[in-house]
Design an enzyme around this catalytic site. Structure first.
Site, PDB file in Angstrom:
ATOM      1  N   LYS A  52       0.910  -1.209   0.123  1.00 25.75           N
ATOM      2  CA  LYS A  52       0.005  -0.015   0.041  1.00 25.75           C
ATOM      3  C   LYS A  52       0.923   1.186   0.181  1.00 25.75           C
ATOM      4  O   LYS A  52       0.592   2.076  -0.768  1.00 25.75           O
ATOM      5  CB  LYS A  52      -0.936   0.000   1.383  1.00 25.75           C
ATOM      6  CG  LYS A  52      -1.992  -1.015   1.223  1.00 25.75           C
ATOM      7  CD  LYS A  52      -2.586  -1.461   2.290  1.00 25.75           C
ATOM      8  CE  LYS A  52      -3.673  -2.688   2.280  1.00 25.75           C
ATOM      9  NZ  LYS A  52      -4.237  -3.124   3.455  1.00 25.75           N
ATOM     10  N   GLN A  96      -4.833  -2.535   9.562  1.00 23.14           N
ATOM     11  CA  GLN A  96      -4.517  -3.775   8.996  1.00 23.14           C
ATOM     12  C   GLN A  96      -5.013  -4.861   9.823  1.00 23.14           C
ATOM     13  O   GLN A  96      -4.765  -4.845  11.236  1.00 23.14           O
ATOM     14  CB  GLN A  96      -2.897  -3.829   8.669  1.00 23.14           C
ATOM     15  CG  GLN A  96      -2.493  -5.095   7.925  1.00 23.14           C
ATOM     16  CD  GLN A  96      -3.255  -4.931   6.637  1.00 23.14           C
ATOM     17  OE1 GLN A  96      -2.989  -4.067   5.588  1.00 23.14           O
ATOM     18  NE2 GLN A  96      -3.631  -6.204   6.171  1.00 23.14           N
ATOM     19  N   ASP A 119     -11.276   1.861   4.052  1.00 20.04           N
ATOM     20  CA  ASP A 119     -11.577   0.207   3.906  1.00 20.04           C
ATOM     21  C   ASP A 119     -13.006  -0.033   3.573  1.00 20.04           C
ATOM     22  O   ASP A 119     -13.370  -1.122   3.284  1.00 20.04           O
ATOM     23  CB  ASP A 119     -10.875  -0.474   5.068  1.00 20.04           C
ATOM     24  CG  ASP A 119      -9.667  -1.243   4.737  1.00 20.04           C
ATOM     25  OD1 ASP A 119      -9.272  -1.282   3.507  1.00 20.04           O
ATOM     26  OD2 ASP A 119      -8.837  -1.654   5.520  1.00 20.04           O
TER      27      ASP A 119
END
Ligand code: NDP
Length: 293
Positions: A52, A96, A119
């Site tokens: 990312k 994450q 997300d």
């Protein structure tokens, strides 16, 4: 049969994002900023977050990383989230997953401010997505939509069968393809471990989306001729064909299914490259305040 080239589509979208950011910077703006929170030393998580960060660099997007130890307390983690929620310099951020056992994952995801939840895992964004309101769409389903759109695949009135109902892939993709929109307007069936006659159901699909986490589960006899097949699965298997000693395969038996499909995503190079690009698109939307004004 047309091979859906996720790598190429991801490259095109990245260059579009890069051009937009370059223009923002020329106009004296800072451009979007994506932050990531990484807890512990899980190698797979480190690889994802590294990917990312690289993708941000490639398109000229600012990225920052907050690394916390494996034994971090829930309070310390929520303090970092609150800090990022209130930091005007950060447009969007991700935590994450997976998180260590002492942390309640649901609580953490709900602590992220919906306007910064790139997300798309916060219930508010999930609900807005289901209601067809502007929302951050989770990265993998969003990537699948982009592939369908860029290849101009017709979805309206089609029978779409989704194998898998996880919160990150199967469920959102089934909601998205049944919405009154394009891509959408499909008649969607969702299959899972309690589904009876899964093989027969898969065979009815004009569009088959496979997100089961079962290596090469879908075989040629489970697929209708000329179906569109989207394979989300990723499995690393030992191989004598590669230098590394490993190769990636999907949830679909590619050699068999590709002979029957009209369109198919390969593994690697299909859905995988689209996931990070979708996160960049969501961050760009956050910067431009497209979802939350
Ligand atoms: P999960 O394990 O969370 O969900 C799997 C789903 O498949 C569940 O709904 C499960 O049913 C169903 N399932 C599993 N086995 C069977 C079976 N034998 N028969 C019927 N249904 C079954 O997986 P994810 O959705 O997180 O991921 C799926 C795959 O996609 C994995 O290989 C993962 O690595 C990959 N992935 C790839 C991404 C990418 O960027 N390309 C991103 C995310 C995931 P039930 O609910 O009943 O348990």
């Amino acid at each position: 049969m047309i091979l859906i080239d996720g790598k190429e589509i991801a490259r095109q979208i990245k260059s579009e994002i890069a051009a937009e950011i370059a223009e923002m910077i020329d106009n004296g703006e800072t451009g979007p900023h994506l932050a990531a929170v990484l807890v512990g030393d899980d190698p797979a998580s480190q690889t994802y977050v590294g990917g990312k960060e690289k993708a941000c660099r490639d398109v000229g997007m600012i990225s920052s990383l907050y690394k916390l130890p494996e034994n971090v307390s829930e309070k310390e983690l929520t303090d970092v989230i609150d800090y990022l929620n209130n930091d005007d310099q950060v447009d969007g951020f991700i935590v994450q997953l997976p998180l260590p056992g002492q942390i309640d994952e649901k609580k953490i995801l709900q602590r992220i401010h919906p306007a910064k939840d790139v997300d798309g895992f916060h219930p508010q964004n999930y609900g807005r997505m289901a209601l067809n309101l502007p929302a951050y769409i989770p990265a993998t389903p969003y990537g699948i939509l982009q592939l369908i759109e860029r290849y101009k695949i017709e979805t309206s009135g089609k029978n779409c069968v989704v194998l898998g109902r996880s919160h990150i892939v199967g469920s959102p993709v089934s909601i998205l393809l049944s919405r009154k929109a394009y891509p959408g307007n499909a008649t969607v069936t969702v299959c899972h471990s309690s589904t009876k006659d899964l093989k027969e159901k898969a065979k009815q699909a004009d569009i088959l989306i496979v997100a089961m986490g079962q290596k090469e589960f879908v075989t040629g006899d489970m697929v209708k001729k000329d179906a569109v097949v989207i394979d989300v699965g990723i499995h690393r298997v030992p191989s004598e064909k590669t230098k590394s000693g490993f190769e990636l395969v999907g949830d679909v038996k590619f050699d068999e299914v590709s002979k029957k499909a009209s369109f198919i995503t390969p593994v690697p190079g299909g859905v995988g490259p689209m996931t990070i690009v979708s996160l960049l698109l969501n961050t760009l939307k956050a910067y431009k305040k497209e979802i939350y004004k």
